[in-house]
Design an enzyme around this catalytic site. Structure first.
Site, PDB file in Angstrom:
ATOM      1  N   LYS A  33       1.011  -1.540  -0.072  1.00  0.00           N
ATOM      2  CA  LYS A  33       0.077   0.039   0.049  1.00  0.00           C
ATOM      3  C   LYS A  33       0.871   1.240  -0.195  1.00  0.00           C
ATOM      4  CE  LYS A  33      -4.002  -1.935   1.876  1.00  0.00           C
ATOM      5  NZ  LYS A  33      -5.274  -1.453   3.221  1.00  0.00           N
ATOM      6  N   LYS A  82      -8.685 -13.079 -10.541  1.00  0.00           N
ATOM      7  CA  LYS A  82      -9.729 -12.975  -9.607  1.00  0.00           C
ATOM      8  C   LYS A  82     -10.696 -12.209  -9.397  1.00  0.00           C
ATOM      9  CE  LYS A  82      -9.793 -13.882  -3.768  1.00  0.00           C
ATOM     10  NZ  LYS A  82      -9.963 -12.922  -3.213  1.00  0.00           N
ATOM     11  N   LYS A  98     -12.829  -5.531  -6.268  1.00  0.00           N
ATOM     12  CA  LYS A  98     -13.113  -4.614  -6.835  1.00  0.00           C
ATOM     13  C   LYS A  98     -12.874  -3.287  -7.357  1.00  0.00           C
ATOM     14  CE  LYS A  98     -12.440  -2.156  -2.281  1.00  0.00           C
ATOM     15  NZ  LYS A  98     -12.560  -0.973  -1.263  1.00  0.00           N
TER      16      LYS A  98
END
Ligand code: TRP
Length: 344
Positions: free
Chosen positions: A124, A207, A210
């Site tokens: 991140k 996969k 979102k």
């Protein structure tokens, strides 16, 4: 809700805790099939604690009004998924300030290098850029450890991606116990094996995620959007409906999707549809998803349309959670040598 129901004593059961971030307008189908559905069944056997981790959601760039809305919608979705606010303790993290208080103490026994090795942080922070990454993102796993340890949870149902954070949580619990005396239960990860790994409808090589919304089904998608996503789902050459993830990834993905919602194996679903075409397969997939979404969405809308009742559920969860959290924090403060004002 009667007081007797509220006060059911589950203290003889093992305790589980898990959390979900309010970082999307809707949970996606993978959240439900992978994690939340397991959380629902754990209510029957465990003293279950589930929280919307809004404090974790502010570790990356975000919009306050959006976070506020998403927290309410996330909480409503947990209840609509079958988590029962009477039987489980369902709450919002920031409403239980003891998490932050414990987190500070745990930060002070966490090594800088140890925190720096967390792969989620490394990923991140790379995405945010070194200058824009916050200290909050760095200490995120320590807050997560506090979420868990403050309830003396025995088990933590999470996905495989959280294994390293659970390992850190166990290390911190053991370190604290050996330095300050037995205080924390050392929790076990209950890794949720995804019954079916649902793939991206538009790209069955990836996969479902979102971050690729076109191929991702969200629990709160309108029926029209769900219909469009399923209708345009990628299928494979040939015409036969067979479960073969290598040769027929698109078809197999739809079979897995139907199976997950209808308590069957993908092979059984394929059997039931044998002789049909891809149109029949998609119709069955749409029916299975809508059969879940329709009552789910009605329940979410009900909950959101009565903010007072929703707040009452939140208050009930937070009150119960605080009762347990305060017991742990009191012990921790004593053991680390803080002078407390109790028992004057
Ligand atoms: N880090 C978890 C995730 O991204 C969310 C989380 C925060 C959590 N606190 C937790 C999960 C405590 C389990 C227990 O999915």
């Amino acid at each position: 809700m009667s007081a007797s129901v509220l006060n059911i004593d589950r203290s003889d059961r093992p305790r589980v805790l898990s959390g979900i971030q309010p970082t999307a307008d809707s949970f996606q189908i993978g959240n439900y099939l992978g994690a939340i559905r397991r959380w629902v069944t754990l209510q029957d056997t465990h003293d279950a604690y589930y929280c919307v981790v809004d404090q974790h959601a502010i570790t990356v760039d975000y919009d306050p009004a959006v976070l506020h809305r998403r927290t309410l919608v996330s909480f409503a979705q947990l209840i609509a998924s079958g988590l029962d606010p009477q039987r489980s303790t369902i709450f919002v993290q920031s409403q239980v300030p003891e998490h932050s208080q414990l987190s500070w103490v745990l930060q002070c026994i966490t090594g800088f290098g140890e925190a720096g090795r967390m792969t989620q942080f490394k990923d991140k922070s790379q995405r945010e850029g070194a200058d824009r990454s916050t200290v909050g993102l760095f200490t995120y796993p320590v807050l997560q450890a506090a979420d868990i340890l403050i309830y003396q949870a025995n088990g933590v149902p999470v996905g495989e991606d959280q294994r390293q954070h659970l390992e850190l949580t166990r290390d911190l619990a053991q370190r604290f116990n050996s330095r300050f005396g037995e205080t924390f239960v050392v929790p076990e990860p209950l890794i949720v094996r995804e019954t079916a790994k649902i793939l991206d409808l538009a790209d069955p090589g990836a996969k479902m995620s979102k971050s690729a919304p076109a191929g991702c089904l969200f629990l709160l998608d309108s029926p029209e959007v769900t219909r469009k996503k399923i209708k345009t789902a990628v299928t494979d050459s040939g015409r036969e409906i067979a479960f073969d993830p290598v040769a027929k990834p698109g078809v197999s993905n739809l079979l897995a999707l139907i199976a997950a919602f209808t308590q069957q194996t993908p092979q059984q679903v394929a059997q039931g549809l044998s002789g049909g075409g891809y149109g029949d397969l998609k119709a069955a997939a749409l029916a299975a998803v809508l059969e879940f979404q329709e009552p789910f969405q009605a329940r979410v809308n009900d909950l959101l349309s009565d903010p007072v009742a929703l707040m009452d559920y939140m208050r009930m969860g937070a009150d119960r959670a605080r009762g347990a959290a305060q017991d742990t924090l009191r012990k921790v403060y004593e053991r680390v040598g803080f002078v407390t004002l109790e028992g004057r």
